[in-house]
Design a protein around this motif. Structure first.
Motif, PDB file in Angstrom:
ATOM      1  N   PRO A  26       0.813  -1.224   0.000  1.00  0.00           N
ATOM      2  CA  PRO A  26       0.000   0.000   0.000  1.00  0.00           C
ATOM      3  C   PRO A  26       0.848   1.276   0.000  1.00  0.00           C
ATOM      4  CG  PRO A  26      -0.758  -1.502   1.711  1.00  0.00           C
ATOM      5  CD  PRO A  26       0.497  -2.089   1.143  1.00  0.00           C
ATOM      6  N   GLU A  27       1.984   1.248   0.707  1.00  0.00           N
ATOM      7  CA  GLU A  27       2.832   2.436   0.792  1.00  0.00           C
ATOM      8  C   GLU A  27       3.328   2.859  -0.582  1.00  0.00           C
ATOM      9  OE1 GLU A  27       3.434  -0.431   2.690  1.00  0.00           O
ATOM     10  OE2 GLU A  27       2.256   0.396   4.338  1.00  0.00           O
ATOM     11  N   HIS A  28       3.691   1.883  -1.408  1.00  0.00           N
ATOM     12  CA  HIS A  28       4.159   2.190  -2.760  1.00  0.00           C
ATOM     13  C   HIS A  28       2.995   2.409  -3.723  1.00  0.00           C
ATOM     14  CE1 HIS A  28       8.402   1.697  -2.068  1.00  0.00           C
ATOM     15  NE2 HIS A  28       8.258   0.470  -1.625  1.00  0.00           N
ATOM     16  N   PRO A  34      -3.715   4.752  -6.553  1.00  0.00           N
ATOM     17  CA  PRO A  34      -4.770   5.454  -5.803  1.00  0.00           C
ATOM     18  C   PRO A  34      -4.155   6.536  -4.917  1.00  0.00           C
ATOM     19  CG  PRO A  34      -4.243   3.418  -4.684  1.00  0.00           C
ATOM     20  CD  PRO A  34      -3.379   3.462  -5.929  1.00  0.00           C
ATOM     21  N   ASP A  35      -5.019   7.375  -4.381  1.00  0.00           N
ATOM     22  CA  ASP A  35      -4.550   8.409  -3.464  1.00  0.00           C
ATOM     23  C   ASP A  35      -4.247   7.854  -2.077  1.00  0.00           C
ATOM     24  OD1 ASP A  35      -4.734  10.797  -5.171  1.00  0.00           O
ATOM     25  OD2 ASP A  35      -6.845  10.231  -5.260  1.00  0.00           O
ATOM     26  N   ALA A  45      -6.426 -11.029   2.508  1.00  0.00           N
ATOM     27  CA  ALA A  45      -6.546  -9.765   3.243  1.00  0.00           C
ATOM     28  C   ALA A  45      -7.515  -8.827   2.530  1.00  0.00           C
ATOM     29  CB  ALA A  45      -5.184  -9.112   3.394  1.00  0.00           C
ATOM     30  N   GLU A  46      -8.343  -8.163   3.322  1.00  0.00           N
ATOM     31  CA  GLU A  46      -9.305  -7.218   2.781  1.00  0.00           C
ATOM     32  C   GLU A  46      -8.923  -5.808   3.199  1.00  0.00           C
ATOM     33  OE1 GLU A  46     -13.200  -8.410   4.043  1.00  0.00           O
ATOM     34  OE2 GLU A  46     -13.055 -10.341   3.035  1.00  0.00           O
ATOM     35  N   GLY A  47      -9.269  -4.859   2.368  1.00  0.00           N
ATOM     36  CA  GLY A  47      -8.983  -3.466   2.660  1.00  0.00           C
ATOM     37  C   GLY A  47      -9.686  -2.579   1.667  1.00  0.00           C
ATOM     38  N   GLU A  48      -9.065  -1.432   1.409  1.00  0.00           N
ATOM     39  CA  GLU A  48      -9.678  -0.496   0.473  1.00  0.00           C
ATOM     40  C   GLU A  48      -8.608   0.389  -0.137  1.00  0.00           C
ATOM     41  OE1 GLU A  48     -12.413   1.356   3.166  1.00  0.00           O
ATOM     42  OE2 GLU A  48     -10.930   2.791   3.877  1.00  0.00           O
ATOM     43  N   ILE A  49      -8.952   0.910  -1.313  1.00  0.00           N
ATOM     44  CA  ILE A  49      -8.144   1.942  -1.930  1.00  0.00           C
ATOM     45  C   ILE A  49      -9.055   3.143  -2.142  1.00  0.00           C
ATOM     46  CG2 ILE A  49      -6.434   0.400  -2.932  1.00  0.00           C
ATOM     47  CD1 ILE A  49      -7.881   0.590  -5.578  1.00  0.00           C
ATOM     48  N   VAL A  50      -8.454   4.319  -2.178  1.00  0.00           N
ATOM     49  CA  VAL A  50      -9.230   5.557  -2.226  1.00  0.00           C
ATOM     50  C   VAL A  50      -8.734   6.418  -3.381  1.00  0.00           C
ATOM     51  CG1 VAL A  50      -9.899   7.608  -0.928  1.00  0.00           C
ATOM     52  CG2 VAL A  50      -9.478   5.454   0.291  1.00  0.00           C
ATOM     53  N   GLN A  59     -13.781   8.437  -4.256  1.00  0.00           N
ATOM     54  CA  GLN A  59     -14.363   7.103  -4.169  1.00  0.00           C
ATOM     55  C   GLN A  59     -13.499   6.158  -3.334  1.00  0.00           C
ATOM     56  OE1 GLN A  59     -14.768   5.288  -8.041  1.00  0.00           O
ATOM     57  NE2 GLN A  59     -16.396   3.948  -7.352  1.00  0.00           N
ATOM     58  N   VAL A  60     -14.147   5.445  -2.407  1.00  0.00           N
ATOM     59  CA  VAL A  60     -13.511   4.382  -1.642  1.00  0.00           C
ATOM     60  C   VAL A  60     -13.914   3.070  -2.300  1.00  0.00           C
ATOM     61  CG1 VAL A  60     -13.342   3.236   0.597  1.00  0.00           C
ATOM     62  CG2 VAL A  60     -13.597   5.729   0.493  1.00  0.00           C
TER      63      VAL A  60
END
Length: 153
Positions: A26-28, A34-35, A45-50, A59-60
């Motif tokens: 996610p850091e890279h 995404p922002d 693993a579950e998560g989100e991008i924004v 948008q999420v």
């Protein structure tokens, strides 16, 4: 046009190990796509991008890691409804295959699942074209970002 699979290839002047980190962490990821990104880079693993600022129309998007095989492949499902388990028919599958090529890496990006979403024809075409335009904008940012990492190492 069939609106079934998006495929893109891009060369990145870095090793598959570096490119894997850039397409999976996610850091890279948030430096070239995404922002923001919040997830663990482990299968299941579950998560989100924004994209953008959610309070100002951004948008999420739900994000689930499908597979992570460093340094050769990373895949995830996205666009599924919040609270639903990502699977064929309710999400799109993106796969980054990383192939050593000379001094760098050939990145083969594939996005599938558009037809399986059950959208009517006009929505299917609009979604497919939106994603094609998005990848055409964001993927060229990948080697540019990796070059900044290489310059700092």
């Amino acid at each position: 046009m069939e609106f079934g699979t998006l495929e893109r290839e891009i060369y990145v002047g870095a090793s598959p190990e570096i490119v894997f980190d850039v397409v999976s962490s996610p850091e890279h990821l948030k430096e070239w796509w995404p922002d923001d990104a919040r997830y663990e880079a482990t299968p299941g693993a579950e998560g989100e991008i924004v994209f953008g600022d959610p309070s100002a129309g951004g948008q999420v998007v739900q994000f689930t890691v499908v597979d992570a095989a460093p340094p050769r492949m990373f895949s995830f499902r996205w666009t599924h409804p919040a609270g639903d388990v990502a699977k064929e028919g309710n999400s799109l599958l993106v796969t980054f295959d990383l192939i050593p090529s000379g001094e760098g890496t050939l990145v083969k990006m594939t996005e599938t699942g558009f037809r399986e979403m059950g959208w009517e024809a006009a929505v299917l075409e609009a979604q497919y074209n939106d994603h094609a335009t998005g990848w055409d904008y964001f993927l060229p940012r990948l080697p540019v970002y990796v070059a900044t990492l290489e310059a700092h190492s």
